[in-house]
Design a protein around this motif. Structure first.
Motif, mmCIF file in Angstrom:
data_model
loop_
_atom_site.group_PDB
_atom_site.id
_atom_site.type_symbol
_atom_site.label_atom_id
_atom_site.label_comp_id
_atom_site.label_asym_id
_atom_site.label_seq_id
_atom_site.Cartn_x
_atom_site.Cartn_y
_atom_site.Cartn_z
ATOM 1 N N THR A 1 0.853 -1.180 0.000
ATOM 2 C CA THR A 1 0.000 0.000 0.000
ATOM 3 C C THR A 1 0.890 1.231 0.000
ATOM 4 O O THR A 1 1.881 1.264 0.718
ATOM 5 N N TYR A 2 0.589 2.217 -0.834
ATOM 6 C CA TYR A 2 1.410 3.426 -0.807
ATOM 7 C C TYR A 2 0.543 4.673 -0.729
ATOM 8 O O TYR A 2 -0.633 4.651 -1.091
ATOM 9 N N ARG A 3 1.131 5.739 -0.222
ATOM 10 C CA ARG A 3 0.441 7.024 -0.194
ATOM 11 C C ARG A 3 1.324 8.082 -0.832
ATOM 12 O O ARG A 3 2.511 8.183 -0.525
ATOM 13 N N TYR A 4 0.722 8.844 -1.720
ATOM 14 C CA TYR A 4 1.394 9.989 -2.349
ATOM 15 C C TYR A 4 0.935 11.229 -1.594
ATOM 16 O O TYR A 4 -0.254 11.529 -1.545
ATOM 17 N N ILE A 5 1.879 11.926 -0.964
ATOM 18 C CA ILE A 5 1.540 13.069 -0.121
ATOM 19 C C ILE A 5 2.279 14.311 -0.618
ATOM 20 O O ILE A 5 3.449 14.525 -0.279
ATOM 21 N N PRO A 6 1.628 15.135 -1.437
ATOM 22 C CA PRO A 6 2.291 16.377 -1.845
ATOM 23 C C PRO A 6 2.413 17.316 -0.648
ATOM 24 O O PRO A 6 1.516 17.383 0.186
ATOM 25 N N THR A 7 3.550 18.021 -0.552
ATOM 26 C CA THR A 7 3.727 18.974 0.558
ATOM 27 C C THR A 7 3.719 20.405 0.050
ATOM 28 O O THR A 7 4.066 21.331 0.777
ATOM 29 N N THR A 8 3.365 20.571 -1.221
ATOM 30 C CA THR A 8 3.134 21.910 -1.746
ATOM 31 C C THR A 8 1.621 22.079 -1.865
ATOM 32 O O THR A 8 0.907 21.088 -2.012
ATOM 33 N N PRO A 9 1.114 23.318 -1.784
ATOM 34 C CA PRO A 9 -0.336 23.509 -1.767
ATOM 35 C C PRO A 9 -1.007 22.879 -2.990
ATOM 36 O O PRO A 9 -0.584 23.115 -4.128
ATOM 37 N N ARG A 10 -1.977 22.053 -2.749
ATOM 38 C CA ARG A 10 -2.683 21.353 -3.814
ATOM 39 C C ARG A 10 -4.036 20.950 -3.246
ATOM 40 O O ARG A 10 -4.096 20.401 -2.158
ATOM 41 N N PRO A 11 -5.128 21.238 -3.963
ATOM 42 C CA PRO A 11 -6.438 20.931 -3.381
ATOM 43 C C PRO A 11 -6.632 19.428 -3.170
ATOM 44 O O PRO A 11 -6.110 18.612 -3.922
ATOM 45 N N GLN A 12 -7.376 19.073 -2.122
ATOM 46 C CA GLN A 12 -7.704 17.672 -1.850
ATOM 47 C C GLN A 12 -8.606 17.122 -2.951
ATOM 48 O O GLN A 12 -9.331 17.863 -3.608
ATOM 49 N N ILE A 13 -8.560 15.812 -3.145
ATOM 50 C CA ILE A 13 -9.577 15.154 -3.964
ATOM 51 C C ILE A 13 -10.749 14.924 -3.010
ATOM 52 O O ILE A 13 -10.667 14.117 -2.092
#
Lengths: 252, 263
Positions: free
Chosen positions: B141-153
């Motif tokens: 299982t993986y999670r992609y976590i952007p740390t720059t501002p980006r709206p949630q899905i």
């Protein structure tokens, strides 16, 4: 909103894409394009990529798989295997393995470079490969369905050597073209323009293939703002009920 | 004049008392040592490595006596102070009626958040400029976590949610929404709805110690937000790796994790 992929959608897509697509050859850079580099000095292959030109093939020996030359016994095995669709680990939502993950499902993948690792996350069945690029060798006494991947850089090309596959036949397409545990896979990823990775894979398999088989496809960068989604497959999957194993038991 | 000073003293005292009551996690944290994380080549706090939470939280995040193959343990819940999940009455009844065999983990479904963190097996943190990747050994299982501002899905029904991160000094803060209601928080059936909202805080407490705090909010199930705190330890054994974990039916027809059977 239901984003999780279901097997039926996948199979339908697979048939459509497979029927329409003819493989395009990856092009070497003749335009003098030079890949952007990260702070560690290596080319930046990061981003969301998708195989556009070539999708999963519904028939054995077609498209990019036409170059696979089997030993007679292996060819017989392939034809027998093609009548047992439940044996396909993709149908079981397990893994498309290597190089199937790149050549088979029409889903995107995310490449991330972490200095000493290249991580490739596939949307299909949330599969993932952790590829050390630190010069370390393949381990002894290790086997996995995705094998063991070790990467290094040759100029601006990421070369990934893959061995240590688990015992068994892993399907490359729905026609049961397959490789087994003796296969040795070498992948080459080269940025040929800002939005294209040329992917070339060469496979040796002394128990299946008469001679090494090479396939080339292009991966296309997905639009900015797209992101990798959750490829739930086994989770909530109902189509597996339709598969029946050799002894007549339903698979779940 | 005297009463003004008294009022001031009282208001300072009351505020301090209130802060202690409202935020019992922050209060002890201030007296603990936090080591400054090293920096990645991109200049972000470096949490990279292979980590693992040991303990029995995957069995029961609340305090529990010893059971078959499970050691007794204190609750990992630090807020509220009684270590109990603040369920709404009907939700508590539902939890108490759960059976172990119905645990979605037994069907080889992704563990969800926060459970993936304390599901048996390690997880590996990768970082590149503006993003964090977490790969959990359990079912790859993986999670992609952007740390720059980006709206949630928003409005999706993911098993692992939609995650967005940011750095608060050396702490990685991850905000996650868009969950389905299918995952559990542990084996005994602590659960949530699709209105689950998780805020996780990853803080390096020592070179080999990563503190994990998850604040759980779900207005359909709980009366108020609550928090758990766990410690993950770094794996530094030579050659240690996140193993492949696939779920395959064994000869007896039972689904089996390959990483758990391979010994």
């Amino acid at each position: 909103m239901k984003i999780s992929s279901s097997l039926s959608r996948y199979l339908l897509l697979a048939l459509c894409v497979g029927a329409l697509a003819a493989p395009l050859l990856a092009q070497t850079s003749k335009t003098g394009f030079s890949a952007p580099h990260l702070k560690d000095g290596h080319p930046d292959l990061q981003g969301l990529w998708k195989l556009v030109a070539s999708g999963p093939s519904p028939r054995a020996g077609s498209g990019i798989f036409s170059g696979m030359e089997y030993f007679p016994a292996a060819l017989t095995a392939r034809d027998e295997l093609s009548r047992q669709p439940h044996q396909d680990l993709v149908a079981q939502c397990v893994t498309a393995s290597v190089p199937g993950s790149t050549l088979y499902p029409p889903y995107p993948s995310l490449i991330v470079q972490d200095g000493s690792f290249v991580v490739i996350m596939y949307e299909f069945a949330h599969d993932v490969r952790i590829i050390p690029v630190d010069g370390s060798p393949h381990p002894k006494n290790f086997a996995a369905l995705n094998g063991d991947s070790r990467g290094h850089w040759e100029g601006d090309t990421l070369v990934v050597d893959v061995t240590n596959f688990s015992k068994g036949k892993r399907w490359l397409n729905m026609g049961a073209d397959y490789l087994d545990e003796n296969s040795h896979v070498v992948e080459r990823y080269t940025l040929t323009n800002p939005d294209t990775i040329g992917y070339e894979v060469t496979v040796e398999d002394p128990t299946v293939l008469v001679k090494p088989w090479t396939a080339r496809v292009n991966l296309t960068r997905q639009p900015k703002g797209d992101q990798i989604l959750e490829g739930a497959c086994r989770e909530g999957e109902r189509d597996l009920d339709h598969y029946v194993s050799d002894d007549g038991k339903k698979l779940k | 004049m005297t009463s003004a000073i008294l009022r001031l003293v009282w208001s300072v005292f009351a505020t301090a008392l209130l802060m202690l009551l409202i935020d019992p996690i922050q209060a002890p944290a201030q007296t603990e040592k936090t080591i400054a994380a090293g920096l990645t080549p991109d200049g972000e706090p470096d949490l990279r490595g292979i980590w693992e939470v040991h303990g029995t939280a995957n069995w029961n995040i609340e305090g529990h006596p010893a059971g078959k193959g499970v050691a007794a343990s204190k609750s990992v819940i630090v807020d509220p102070l009684d270590g109990k999940i603040p369920y709404q009455p009907s939700a508590l009844e539902k939890r108490n009626a759960m059976t172990l065999s119905a645990d979605p983990e037994t069907k080889c479904y992704m563990a969800g958040v926060p459970r993936a963190t304390y599901t048996p097996g390690p997880f590996q943190i990768f970082q590149s400029a503006g993003m964090v990747i977490i790969v959990y050994q359990d079912l790859h299982t993986y999670r992609y976590i952007p740390t720059t501002p980006r709206p949630q899905i928003d409005g999706a029904d993911f098993w692992m949610g939609s995650s967005r991160g940011h750095w608060e000094k050396d702490t990685l803060v991850v905000d996650s929404i868009s969950f389905n209601d299918q995952t559990w928080l542990d084996r005994v059936g602590n659960f949530h709805s699709n209105e689950l909202h998780v805020i996780e805080r990853y803080t390096l407490k020592g070179p080999k110690t990563l503190q994990y705090v998850a604040r759980i909010e779900d207005p359909k199930v709980f009366t108020k937000p609550w928090s758990m705190r766990l410690i993950a330890e770094r794996h530094s054994e030579p050659g240690f790796r996140v193993m492949e974990d696939e779920c395959i039916r064994n000869a007896r027809g039972v689904l089996e994790h390959t990483a758990r059977s391979a010994k």
